[in-house]
Write an enzyme that holds these catalytic residues in place. Structure first.
Site, PDB file in Angstrom:
ATOM      1  N   HIS A   1     -28.085  12.799 -31.633  1.00 24.12           N
ATOM      2  CA  HIS A   1     -28.578  11.583 -32.295  1.00 24.12           C
ATOM      3  C   HIS A   1     -27.436  10.648 -32.713  1.00 24.12           C
ATOM      4  O   HIS A   1     -27.697   9.570 -33.260  1.00 24.12           O
ATOM      5  CB  HIS A   1     -29.414  11.931 -33.524  1.00 24.12           C
ATOM      6  CG  HIS A   1     -30.681  12.668 -33.215  1.00 24.12           C
ATOM      7  ND1 HIS A   1     -31.602  12.194 -32.300  1.00 24.12           N
ATOM      8  CD2 HIS A   1     -31.172  13.842 -33.690  1.00 24.12           C
ATOM      9  CE1 HIS A   1     -32.616  13.054 -32.227  1.00 24.12           C
ATOM     10  NE2 HIS A   1     -32.377  14.060 -33.042  1.00 24.12           N
TER      11      HIS A   1
ATOM     12  N   HIS B   1     -36.542  16.524 -29.911  1.00 23.76           N
ATOM     13  CA  HIS B   1     -36.376  15.103 -30.234  1.00 23.76           C
ATOM     14  C   HIS B   1     -35.568  14.401 -29.137  1.00 23.76           C
ATOM     15  O   HIS B   1     -34.654  14.988 -28.556  1.00 23.76           O
ATOM     16  CB  HIS B   1     -35.645  14.936 -31.567  1.00 23.76           C
ATOM     17  CG  HIS B   1     -36.302  15.633 -32.713  1.00 23.76           C
ATOM     18  ND1 HIS B   1     -35.942  16.900 -33.123  1.00 23.76           N
ATOM     19  CD2 HIS B   1     -37.317  15.237 -33.528  1.00 23.76           C
ATOM     20  CE1 HIS B   1     -36.692  17.258 -34.154  1.00 23.76           C
ATOM     21  NE2 HIS B   1     -37.531  16.277 -34.404  1.00 23.76           N
TER      22      HIS B   1
END
Length: 342
Positions: free
Chosen positions: A158, A195
Site C-alpha cells: 500500500h 486488498h
C-alpha cells in the site's frame, strides 16, 4: 528455498488505528512474525538474516523527500506539545501539488494516506530491514536460485513512492522488482493479497518494464476504495501494463483460481523474465478482515499454479493477520509452490 528475515522487523509495534471512525487495536502486530516463521519452517525453508543494503534499493522506488520524512518524523513529532505517542495524521490534502508543508503535522498528512500506519521510534529501522529482506531474496534469485521468500514485516504494497498507508511504509514488492530489473528486462508483480496493491500500482503505473497484476476483493465497498478497479490499465508508456481482477466479497477457492488463470494469460503475453509474488494470506476465509474465503488447501493450489509459470520468483510477504491458521496458510502456499516448481 531460503527465507530472509531480521529480528529488527519485530520492533515496529503500532498500537492503534481507526476503523469506521473508531479506535481499534492495530492488527499489524509483531506476533504475526512468529506465526509466519513457524509456517516457513514447517515448509522446510531455511531462515537467514539479510545483509544491510543501504538506502539505494529503497531510493530506487521512493522519493528522497519521503524517505527523509520516514527517518526523522518521529523525533520531530515528539517536540510538538501534546502530540500523540505515535505519528498519526489528522489532516490530508485535497490535492498534492507543488507546495510542501514545513510542519511535522502537515507533512504527516502529506505522506500518510490513512491512520493505519502510525509511526513510532522503531518504525523506520523495522521498515528498512523489511525492505532489505526483499532485496536479499531478489539478489538470491538473481544469483541463480529458482525462488526465495522474504518475510517482510511491516508489509509494503500500500506504500506509494511518497505515501505510507494500510500498515505499509516501504514498498517491499516494488523494491524487489526494481532489484530484479538489474538483470531482467521485464518483471511481473502478481499480487494475491485480499486488498488491492494500490501503492505498487502507483509506483509502476506509467512504466512498461514492470507488469502489475492484482487479484483482490472488489474495492467498490472495500479498502483501499479508490484504487483497484478493472478500468485502471496504466497511463502513458504504462497503458496496458496494469491489470486488476477485483473479486466479489466472499469469493472462495474456485473463483480465486479461475481469476488466477486469467491473470496468467496476461502474464504470459508479457513474457516476463522474473516474477515477484506479493503474497497476502488475508484472503483466507478465517482472516479477521473477512473479505474473501480462500481455504488453507486453496493456498496450496494457488502456490502450485503460480509455480507452473516456471519463472525465477521472489515471494514477498504482504498481509495475513492473526488467526489460528496463519502459519498453516503460509506452509500450504510454500509447499504447493515448492512441490510444483519447474
Amino acid at each position: 528455498m531460503k527465507a530472509f528475515f531480521a529480528e529488527e522487523q519485530k520492533r515496529h509495534d503500532p498500537k492503534a488505528f481507526l476503523s469506521s471512525g473508531a479506535p481499534q487495536p492495530n492488527p499489524e502486530r509483531p506476533e504475526r512474525v512468529e506465526r509466519l516463521l513457524a509456517g516457513a519452517k514447517s515448509a522446510g525453508l531455511t531462515i537467514e538474516r539479510p545483509r544491510e543494503h543501504g538506502l539505494g534499493p529503497v531510493a530506487a522506488v521512493h522519493t528522497p523527500e519521503y524517505l527523509a520524512f520516514l527517518e526523522h518524523i518521529f523525533a520531530r513529532w515528539q517536540r510538538i506539545e501534546g502530540a500523540s505517542a505515535e505519528v498519526m495524521p489528522n489532516i490530508h490534502p485535497l490535492a498534492r501539488t507543488g507546495s510542501y508543508p514545513a510542519s511535522a503535522v502537515g507533512q504527516a498528512g502529506y505522506h500518510m494516506a490513512d491512520t493505519a500506519c502510525p509511526i513510532s521510534a522503531e518504525t523506520w529501522q523495522s521498515a528498512l530491514w523489511s525492505a532489505w529482506s526483499a532485496v536479499e531474496a531478489a539478489e538470491t534469485v538473481m544469483a541463480g536460485a529458482p525462488a526465495a521468500y522474504a518475510l517482510c514485516r511491516p508489509p509494503g504494497h500500500h506504500a506509494f513512492a511518497d505515501v505510507a498507508g494500510g500498515f505499509c511504509f516501504i514498498n517491499n514488492s516494488a523494491v524487489a522488482a526494481q532489484v530484479l530489473r538489474k538483470q531482467a528486462a521485464r518483471v511481473v508483480i502478481l499480487d494475491v493479497d485480499l486488498h488491492h496493491g494500490n501503492g505498487t500500482q502507483g509506483i509502476f503505473y506509467t512504466r512498461s518494464d514492470v507488469l502489475t497484476v492484482s487479484l483482490h476483493a472488489d474495492p467498490v465497498r472495500f479498502y483501499p476504495f479508490f484504487w483497484g478497479h478493472a478500468d485502471e490499465r496504466g497511463e502513458g508508456p504504462g497503458l496496458g501494463y496494469n491489470f486488476n481482477l477485483p473479486l466479489p466479497r466472499k469469493s472462495a477457492d474456485a473463483a480465486f483460481l479461475e481469476a488466477l488463470e486469467v491473470a496468467f494469460q496476461r502474464i504470459r503475453a508479457f513474457s516476463p523474465d522474473a516474477l515477484v509474488v506479493a503474497l497476502g494470506l488475508d484472503a483466507f476465509e478465517g482472516d479477521p478482515f473477512g473479505g474473501l474465503s480462500v481455504t488453507t488447501p486453496g493456498f496450496s493450489r494457488i502456490g502450485e499454479a503460480i509455480a507452473k509459470l516456471g519463472l525465477p520468483t521472489v515471494i514477498v510477504q504482504e498481509g495475513g493477520y492473526l488467526c489460528d491458521a496463519l502459519g498453516d496458510n503460509l506452509t500450504a502456499f510454500l509447499t504447493g509452490f515448492g512441490g510444483k516448481q519447474r
